[in-house]
Design an enzyme around this catalytic site. Structure first.
Site, PDB file in Angstrom:
ATOM      1  N   GLY A   1       0.872  -1.238  -0.133  1.00 17.05           N
ATOM      2  CA  GLY A   1       0.131   0.156   0.111  1.00 17.05           C
ATOM      3  C   GLY A   1       0.868   1.278  -0.092  1.00 17.05           C
TER       4      GLY A   1
ATOM      5  N   SER B   1       0.887  -7.702   9.700  1.00 13.83           N
ATOM      6  CA  SER B   1       2.280  -7.340   9.902  1.00 13.83           C
ATOM      7  C   SER B   1       3.141  -8.384   9.714  1.00 13.83           C
ATOM      8  CB  SER B   1       2.420  -7.104  11.435  1.00 13.83           C
ATOM      9  OG  SER B   1       3.561  -6.609  11.893  1.00 13.83           O
TER      10      SER B   1
ATOM     11  N   LYS C   1      20.888   5.404   2.287  1.00 15.57           N
ATOM     12  CA  LYS C   1      20.965   5.571   3.720  1.00 15.57           C
ATOM     13  C   LYS C   1      21.655   4.492   4.657  1.00 15.57           C
ATOM     14  CE  LYS C   1      17.370   9.332   3.873  1.00 15.57           C
ATOM     15  NZ  LYS C   1      17.143   9.270   2.425  1.00 15.57           N
TER      16      LYS C   1
ATOM     17  N   LEU D   1      10.642  11.124  -5.828  1.00 16.65           N
ATOM     18  CA  LEU D   1       9.870  12.431  -5.626  1.00 16.65           C
ATOM     19  C   LEU D   1       8.356  11.982  -5.765  1.00 16.65           C
ATOM     20  CD1 LEU D   1      11.361  14.329  -8.921  1.00 16.65           C
ATOM     21  CD2 LEU D   1      11.457  15.117  -6.475  1.00 16.65           C
ATOM     22  N   GLY D   2       7.919  12.729  -4.586  1.00 20.53           N
ATOM     23  CA  GLY D   2       6.501  12.641  -4.160  1.00 20.53           C
ATOM     24  C   GLY D   2       5.976  11.276  -3.655  1.00 20.53           C
ATOM     25  N   SER D   3       6.919  10.497  -3.012  1.00 17.01           N
ATOM     26  CA  SER D   3       6.496   9.642  -2.108  1.00 17.01           C
ATOM     27  C   SER D   3       5.899  10.037  -0.731  1.00 17.01           C
ATOM     28  CB  SER D   3       7.608   8.645  -1.853  1.00 17.01           C
ATOM     29  OG  SER D   3       8.713   9.085  -1.359  1.00 17.01           O
TER      30      SER D   3
END
Length: 625
Positions: free
Chosen positions: A302, A353, A421, A460-462
């Site tokens: 999702g 989960s 990261k 971009l845009g996440s």
């Protein structure tokens, strides 16, 4: 009731037009005779006048049939254009020819029943009368639009005098809903400068944009260049953003091809347009055979990356697509989207989960996935710095449980989404992802499953990324917050990143860490300034920019590779393979088990434990890189 009223109005309008057209035939006939005889009715020979009167019923019937067949009673004349004009001309020509034939047949043997010039003059006057009637609808609508808009019009400058610009200007001029006035057109083609498009002058090339915006009091600029390259668009936008005007553009050439160039297709200029590079293109058709006919599972389906993975996978006929996510709202959205777009797709959507061992085992046993894309993770750096134990539980333990299940149930391929990261991490989120990469490499050597990781930077845009944050801040009137004037990041669009992830999955043999080429890094300050300019404001005048300082665990710049890793090329020059770093796998697994037991006690020193497992993790280096 409303439909009955509309039907009645339509019926009345058609009857009116028919009556007018019959009158037009009579008037055109009389005018043709009068003009032929110098506008003196007394000079018209009685036999000519008598013949026209006798032929008139046939001419009226002919006109009604021809006009009906050519849709002159079913067109929307308020929006009449070139096509409708062609119908009118064709109808008048055909009617004139048939009327001439009727008169000649009726007087067979009489060489000149009426003057030969009568037919030409009749057709000409009929055309003038019919055109005048039909196009008066459009004229009245234009006058109403001028009165209605008045002082509320926004002056618009259109960039591009091609087909798209032509259609756009016509729609702006004709629409009753658009309160805009095109005051000029810009085009770099010197042969077009000085010419007019629907009454609007092509006033110059891009070099005069700044001057013309001031001179013509322009409020809004529309870039109507749907086939231009990103580099060309960037060149135009670099000029336009200095004007302070609101910017919009037509999104793509397919709208022009499909005849969909319209006001409703305009979109706000996005910061993507200022990256100035061609979109990353991947020929997925040639490499996506490995998902066709297979059961594919996407964890975190999702989310921003996960949902795009689902979209692109669904296009390539998987046997079954299983979406697993803990957050129900966005998962519900992607479920509905895929159901509508791919009604034949065997879609399973599960709320679960990845940290729940029994739930994961049940899902694997029930659906037997063959390929897994693992995108479920906590990714927000500052939030994870405040809740480091949650980063470890979800990212590390969740990944470990999925990896173990994949091994247990003989999954063929496991692709984990990682991040830049993870390289020399200064935050717990990046360190947790580095541990996940180590899990992938360790289990690849111990399992028949092919485990790989794909590492890339910001998209971009996440959800939670900087661009949506800046847009919200601009909408509120500022300030726009930037952590540091020198901070830079690598950027790629979500579809670009996902297509490369899918291609990396096709290259996978097991154990690789794929590194995506993100292009040149972009300064976050430049992104902020560009977004403010593209919104029609001026940085630090209309919208202030405030520097808040680097947040805990945040670097000035991100890296894609650690020093120990080398690069191996793939067939796609944008996808590279980082060389696995040697490590003591037995010790790592022991530490992993200890971490699993320790983190659930909610310790305060989890970072110290993570540093033992990830020697390149230096939390104190945040903001100093």
């Amino acid at each position: 009731m409303k439909q009955l009223v509309k039907d009645r109005q339509l019926f009345i309008r058609r009857i009116f037009l028919m009556c007018y057209d019959m009158l037009a035939v009579f008037v055109a006939s009389m005018l043709a005779l009068l003009v032929r005889f110098d506008l003196h009715m007394s000079k018209v020979p009685p036999e000519y006048l008598n013949e026209v009167w006798k032929a008139l019923p046939y001419m009226l019937a002919t006109m009604l049939v021809v006009f009906w067949c050519l849709r002159l009673y079913s067109s929307l004349w308020s929006y009449a254009g070139a096509l409708e004009m062609m119908y009118i001309v064709s109808a008048c020509v055909i009617d004139t020819l048939i009327s001439a034939a009727i008169i000649l047949v009726r007087n067979w043997g009489n060489m000149y029943p009426v003057p030969r010039s009568f037919y030409i003059l009749y057709g000409l006057f009929l055309l003038i009368l019919i055109l005048g009637c039909r196009y008066s609808y459009r004229g009245m609508r234009a006058l109403r639009a001028i009165r209605r808009n008045g002082a509320y019009q926004r002056n618009v400058l259109v960039i591009g005098a091609g087909d798209a610009g032509n259609q756009l200007i016509r729609e702006i001029n004709n629409s009753r809903y658009v309160k805009k006035k095109v005051v000029g057109v810009i085009d770099d083609d010197r042969t077009k400068i000085g010419n007019y498009i629907h009454g609007t002058k092509v006033i110059g090339d891009r070099s005069c944009i700044l001057d013309k915006v001031q001179e013509l009091h322009v409020h809004e600029i529309i870039v109507a260049m749907p086939s231009a390259s990103p580099k060309q668009i960037k060149g135009i936008l670099d000029i336009c953003k200095e004007t302070g005007c609101e910017l919009k553009r037509l999104p793509g050439i397919y709208q022009l091809v499909n005849g969909e160039v319209s006001i409703s297709k305009l979109k706000d200029v996005d910061v993507n347009d200022l990256l100035g590079r061609e979109p990353v293109s991947v020929d997925l058709e040639s490499i996506m055979g490995y998902v066709s006919g297979k059961v594919i599972m996407v964890t975190g389906g999702g989310g921003s990356i996960g949902s795009e993975l689902c979209r692109q996978i669904a296009e390539h006929q998987p046997k079954q697509l299983v979406i697993v996510d803990i957050y129900e709202n966005t998962t519900y959205d992607i479920q509905n989207e895929l159901k509508v777009k791919y009604p034949d797709l065997d879609l399973v959507v599960l709320i679960a989960s990845v940290r729940n061992t029994n739930r994961m085992n049940y899902i694997f046993e029930t659906y037997q996935p063959e390929i897994i894309y693992h995108a479920a993770a906590h990714k927000h750096v500052p939030l994870m710095e405040e809740s480091p134990n949650e980063a470890i539980k979800n990212n590390v333990l969740g990944t470990w449980k999925i990896v173990q299940a994949a091994d247990r149930y003989h999954v063929k391929r496991f692709v984990m989404i990682s991040t830049d990261k993870a390289v020399n991490p200064t935050n717990i989120m990046g360190a947790s992802k580095r541990i996940c990469e180590m899990i992938i490499q360790t289990y690849n050597r111990r399992s028949e499953t092919e485990y790989v990781a794909v590492r890339f930077g910001n998209v971009l845009g996440s959800n939670g990324s900087v661009i949506p944050l800046f847009k919200k801040q601009i909408e509120r009137g500022g300030p726009v917050t930037v952590t540091d004037p020198n901070i830079v990041r690598y950027f790629m669009t979500i579809p670009e990143a996902v297509s490369l992830v899918l291609q990396a999955g096709a290259y996978a043999k097991g154990g690789e860490i794929f590194v995506l080429d993100m292009g040149e890094p972009v300064k976050i300050l430049d992104l902020a300034k560009n977004l403010i300019l593209l919104s029609g404001h001026k940085p630090d005048e209309d919208i202030p920019i405030v520097f808040t300082g680097l947040r805990p665990g945040e670097k000035l710049y991100e890296e894609m590779l650690m020093e120990e890793e080398g690069l191996q090329d793939t067939e796609n020059k944008l996808i590279h393979i980082g060389k696995p770093i040697e490590m003591d796998e037995k010790q790592f697994l022991e530490q992993l088990n200890e971490l699993k037991e320790y983190v659930v006690t909610e310790p305060d020193d989890i970072r110290e434990w993570v540093k033992r497992m990830v020697p390149t993790y230096h939390p104190e280096a945040g903001g100093q890189s």
